[in-house]
Design a protein around this motif. Structure first.
Motif, PDB file in Angstrom:
ATOM      1  N   PRO A 138     -21.593 -10.068  43.477  1.00 35.09           N
ATOM      2  CA  PRO A 138     -20.340 -10.197  44.227  1.00 35.09           C
ATOM      3  C   PRO A 138     -19.047 -10.282  43.413  1.00 35.09           C
ATOM      4  N   LEU A 139     -19.103 -10.773  42.180  1.00 37.09           N
ATOM      5  CA  LEU A 139     -17.842 -11.055  41.478  1.00 37.09           C
ATOM      6  C   LEU A 139     -17.079  -9.790  41.119  1.00 37.09           C
ATOM      7  N   THR A 140     -15.754  -9.911  41.151  1.00 38.49           N
ATOM      8  CA  THR A 140     -14.932  -8.787  40.706  1.00 38.49           C
ATOM      9  C   THR A 140     -15.071  -8.647  39.189  1.00 38.49           C
ATOM     10  N   VAL A 141     -14.669  -7.486  38.698  1.00 34.43           N
ATOM     11  CA  VAL A 141     -14.694  -7.241  37.257  1.00 34.43           C
ATOM     12  C   VAL A 141     -13.893  -8.345  36.553  1.00 34.43           C
ATOM     13  N   ARG A 142     -12.742  -8.672  37.125  1.00 38.91           N
ATOM     14  CA  ARG A 142     -11.860  -9.672  36.509  1.00 38.91           C
ATOM     15  C   ARG A 142     -12.524 -11.059  36.451  1.00 38.91           C
ATOM     16  N   ASP A 143     -13.146 -11.454  37.563  1.00 37.74           N
ATOM     17  CA  ASP A 143     -13.798 -12.762  37.607  1.00 37.74           C
ATOM     18  C   ASP A 143     -14.974 -12.802  36.645  1.00 37.74           C
ATOM     19  N   PHE A 144     -15.682 -11.685  36.551  1.00 35.53           N
ATOM     20  CA  PHE A 144     -16.816 -11.617  35.627  1.00 35.53           C
ATOM     21  C   PHE A 144     -16.338 -11.779  34.182  1.00 35.53           C
ATOM     22  N   VAL A 145     -15.266 -11.087  33.846  1.00 36.22           N
ATOM     23  CA  VAL A 145     -14.730 -11.161  32.478  1.00 36.22           C
ATOM     24  C   VAL A 145     -14.317 -12.600  32.160  1.00 36.22           C
ATOM     25  N   SER A 146     -13.726 -13.280  33.140  1.00 33.47           N
ATOM     26  CA  SER A 146     -13.207 -14.625  32.887  1.00 33.47           C
ATOM     27  C   SER A 146     -14.324 -15.685  32.763  1.00 33.47           C
ATOM     28  N   LEU A 147     -15.569 -15.320  33.129  1.00 36.01           N
ATOM     29  CA  LEU A 147     -16.665 -16.302  33.031  1.00 36.01           C
ATOM     30  C   LEU A 147     -16.811 -16.849  31.615  1.00 36.01           C
ATOM     31  N   ASN A 148     -16.533 -15.997  30.648  1.00 38.30           N
ATOM     32  CA  ASN A 148     -16.736 -16.393  29.245  1.00 38.30           C
ATOM     33  C   ASN A 148     -15.705 -17.423  28.765  1.00 38.30           C
ATOM     34  N   LYS A 157     -10.185  -5.435  40.348  1.00 40.71           N
ATOM     35  CA  LYS A 157     -10.411  -6.234  41.558  1.00 40.71           C
ATOM     36  C   LYS A 157     -11.622  -5.755  42.359  1.00 40.71           C
ATOM     37  N   ARG A 158     -12.347  -4.801  41.807  1.00 43.47           N
ATOM     38  CA  ARG A 158     -13.518  -4.271  42.517  1.00 43.47           C
ATOM     39  C   ARG A 158     -14.762  -5.107  42.142  1.00 43.47           C
ATOM     40  N   PRO A 159     -15.707  -5.308  43.096  1.00 43.47           N
ATOM     41  CA  PRO A 159     -16.928  -6.042  42.719  1.00 43.47           C
ATOM     42  C   PRO A 159     -17.671  -5.295  41.611  1.00 43.47           C
ATOM     43  N   LEU A 160     -18.136  -6.040  40.634  1.00 45.73           N
ATOM     44  CA  LEU A 160     -18.812  -5.429  39.486  1.00 45.73           C
ATOM     45  C   LEU A 160     -20.081  -4.696  39.926  1.00 45.73           C
ATOM     46  N   GLY A 161     -20.734  -5.203  40.973  1.00 47.50           N
ATOM     47  CA  GLY A 161     -21.951  -4.558  41.474  1.00 47.50           C
ATOM     48  C   GLY A 161     -21.722  -3.115  41.903  1.00 47.50           C
ATOM     49  N   MET A 162     -20.485  -2.800  42.279  1.00 46.32           N
ATOM     50  CA  MET A 162     -20.186  -1.442  42.752  1.00 46.32           C
ATOM     51  C   MET A 162     -19.693  -0.539  41.622  1.00 46.32           C
ATOM     52  N   ALA A 163     -19.601  -1.060  40.407  1.00 49.70           N
ATOM     53  CA  ALA A 163     -19.090  -0.259  39.287  1.00 49.70           C
ATOM     54  C   ALA A 163     -20.190   0.650  38.734  1.00 49.70           C
ATOM     55  N   SER A 164     -19.766   1.721  38.039  1.00 51.87           N
ATOM     56  CA  SER A 164     -20.746   2.640  37.440  1.00 51.87           C
ATOM     57  C   SER A 164     -21.339   1.989  36.187  1.00 51.87           C
ATOM     58  N   ALA A 192     -23.082 -19.414  52.379  1.00 54.22           N
ATOM     59  CA  ALA A 192     -22.810 -18.882  51.032  1.00 54.22           C
ATOM     60  C   ALA A 192     -23.325 -17.456  50.906  1.00 54.22           C
ATOM     61  N   ALA A 193     -24.502 -17.198  51.501  1.00 60.06           N
ATOM     62  CA  ALA A 193     -25.055 -15.835  51.433  1.00 60.06           C
ATOM     63  C   ALA A 193     -24.141 -14.859  52.173  1.00 60.06           C
ATOM     64  N   SER A 194     -23.543 -15.307  53.265  1.00 61.99           N
ATOM     65  CA  SER A 194     -22.620 -14.432  54.026  1.00 61.99           C
ATOM     66  C   SER A 194     -21.314 -14.246  53.270  1.00 61.99           C
ATOM     67  N   SER A 195     -20.865 -15.305  52.592  1.00 63.09           N
ATOM     68  CA  SER A 195     -19.530 -15.273  51.988  1.00 63.09           C
ATOM     69  C   SER A 195     -19.401 -14.218  50.898  1.00 63.09           C
ATOM     70  N   ARG A 196     -20.514 -13.885  50.231  1.00 63.42           N
ATOM     71  CA  ARG A 196     -20.414 -12.934  49.118  1.00 63.42           C
ATOM     72  C   ARG A 196     -20.054 -11.531  49.575  1.00 63.42           C
ATOM     73  N   TYR A 197     -20.152 -11.260  50.879  1.00 63.91           N
ATOM     74  CA  TYR A 197     -19.744  -9.942  51.370  1.00 63.91           C
ATOM     75  C   TYR A 197     -18.253  -9.906  51.732  1.00 63.91           C
TER      76      TYR A 197
END
Lengths: 238, 264
Positions: free
Chosen positions: A88-98, A129-136, B201-206
């Motif tokens: 679910p996390l955006t690219v930006r949020d993922f990067v900031s995890l570190n 701002k796009r979810p990382l899961g949807m990235a190539s 929480a499972a719903s919120s991720r969408y």
């Protein structure tokens, strides 16, 4: 240019109960250098990286960082991460995890700037701002790189990071890394099976064999390094 | 409706439960611990039954059992290959123990029903205070470990490479989860912990794509569920848990539909 070592490996040996991975491994990594670690599967590339990251205790020998381990920030980009298409996390949020180690739940202005810089320099601004899961695949690897770079590491380890990428994406990623290596004097360890890629971007190689190792300038990397990797029984230095 | 003391207690307790569930639930989903959460709730059932047997408030028995066993359950389920079998074994054992304690305490089946499915009428002002205190403890600890827990939950490989204390984080989170399970069980009962600790929480991720955003959405969905459930339960005299479960399931179905539409 004055050489200044970032790390020195001396007489390093790692033994598992059923086999010996390597023994008496010695090399020095200079600041700003680009070392490619190559070798066939089972030669000990991952074991060496785990030892460098202190995830594994060597059976013998030492790994010394200069001036000290605490002063060295290591960025690590693995081949895989368990991130599926619904991550679910955006690219930006993922990067900031570190950006951890601080107890405030929100990012400071300085930290937000560091995230912006990491995203901009890895050409991810358009999809930040796009979810990382949807990235190539290539975008994901650049996001992993951006996350590794967000804390401005002294040492970047690319652990087979290009293995799942197509040719164009591999070169795109390595171009970026080479740029950081040249412009910011970032020390890079690139673990790979891809000899042409290693030859194009690295300065030196460390070829791990099941029976020893070779070390030298990248121009001297044997063409058949991975084909006849287990041919000899001696440790040699090119 | 709100002039009735037991409804005031129920609204107050459920508000805190919704907030805690929304926040903790985001980590439960990210760490893929839904099934383990369910097991903790069954351990909670045995704990509550033990509390009744020992003459304690059920919540205290629940806290004792879930907190003591949380780390053991976590360790047993580390290996993915045996996780489901280990968790099933533990669930069966504790449900059996719960039935044994109720039988030894000579209590009627209505006690078991209350523990398993929740009972808003039974929530006293002292219970509300206990829920608020426990919620505050969970929130404070979470605040302190937030960044590291976030890193470990959403990128375990990266957190390990960074040298974060992932094993200790995991143990702390399990204890926090045990606390949250015991708190949430006060409203929805131990058998339906899923409803508050995982579904929102499972719903919120969408709908949200930052950790804080997911927490806000999950809290919102939990609040709508518990407030709506209490209201509908009050006017219909049907079980509150039924309404909460229905509302949260509806949110989840809408979330899946939205995701399907977005990807299609």
């Amino acid at each position: 240019m004055t050489q200044s070592p970032l790390l020195t490996v001396e007489h390093l040996a790692v033994n598992f109960p059923d086999h010996q991975v390597f023994q008496d491994l010695n090399f020095t990594l200079q600041r700003g250098s680009f070392l490619s670690i190559v070798g066939e599967n089972g030669a000990g590339k991952t074991t060496l990286i785990r030892a460098l990251l202190h995830q594994l205790k060597p059976s013998a020998g030492t790994i010394s960082f200069f001036p000290e381990r605490k002063a060295i920030r290591i960025g690590y980009v693995p081949q895989f991460r368990n991130l599926d298409e619904e991550y679910p996390l955006t690219v930006r949020d993922f990067v900031s995890l570190n950006l951890s180690g601080i107890h405030l739940p929100w990012l400071s202005r300085k930290e937000r700037q560091a995230v912006d810089t990491a995203i901009r320099t890895t050409n991810l601004t358009a999809i930040a701002k796009r979810p990382l899961g949807m990235a190539s695949g290539g975008e994901k690897q650049r996001a992993y790189l951006a996350q590794a770079l967000v804390e401005q590491p002294n040492l970047l380890i690319l652990d087979e990071s290009t293995a799942s990428l197509d040719n164009m994406m591999k070169y795109e990623l390595l171009e970026l890394v080479k740029k950081f290596n040249r412009e910011q004097n970032l020390t890079v360890i690139f673990v790979t099976h891809d000899l042409p890629l290693a030859k194009q971007y690295a300065d030196e190689f460390l070829l791990l064999r099941r029976s020893g190792y070779e070390l030298g300038p990248i121009a001297k990397l044997p063409e058949d390094a991975l084909i006849s990797a287990d041919r000899g029984g001696e440790t040699s230095h090119a | 409706m709100l002039s009735l003391p037991f409804m005031q207690n129920a609204f107050l307790a459920s508000t805190f439960i919704a907030i805690i569930s929304g926040i903790v639930g985001v980590f439960v989903i990210a760490r893929n611990m839904s099934f383990l959460t369910h097991t903790l709730s069954e351990i909670g059932f045995a704990g509550a039954a033990f509390g009744i047997f020992a003459g304690w408030p059920p919540l205290n028995g629940m806290l004792l059992f879930t907190m003591v066993s949380s780390v053991i359950v976590g360790q047993l389920s580390v290996k993915a290959a045996r996780r489901e079998a280990s968790i099933s074994a533990i669930s069966s054992l504790f449900i059996g123990l719960g039935i044994l304690f109720l039988s030894l305490a000579n209590k009627t089946s209505s006690y078991a029903t209350n523990i398993l499915f929740g009972s808003i009428i039974g929530i006293s002002r002292a219970n509300v205070i206990q829920v608020i205190v426990l919620s505050a403890v969970v929130l404070l600890v979470l605040l302190f470990i937030y960044r590291d827990l976030k890193f470990d939950s959403f990128d375990h490989i990266g957190a390990r490479v960074k040298g974060l204390w992932t094993n200790i984080l995991s143990i702390i989170f399990l204890v926090l989860l045990a606390l949250s399970v015991s708190v949430a069980a006060q409203i929805v009962g131990s058998l339906l912990i899923f409803v508050l600790l995982t579904l929102p929480a499972a719903s919120s991720r969408y709908f949200a794509h930052t950790v804080s955003g997911m927490m806000v959405v999950a809290i919102g969905m939990s609040l709508v569920g518990v407030w709506g459930g209490l209201y509908l339960g009050y006017i219909t005299n049907w079980p509150v848990t039924f309404f909460i479960a229905s509302i949260e399931c509806l949110f989840y179905i809408v979330a899946l539909g939205y995701n399907h539409w977005r990807q299609g």
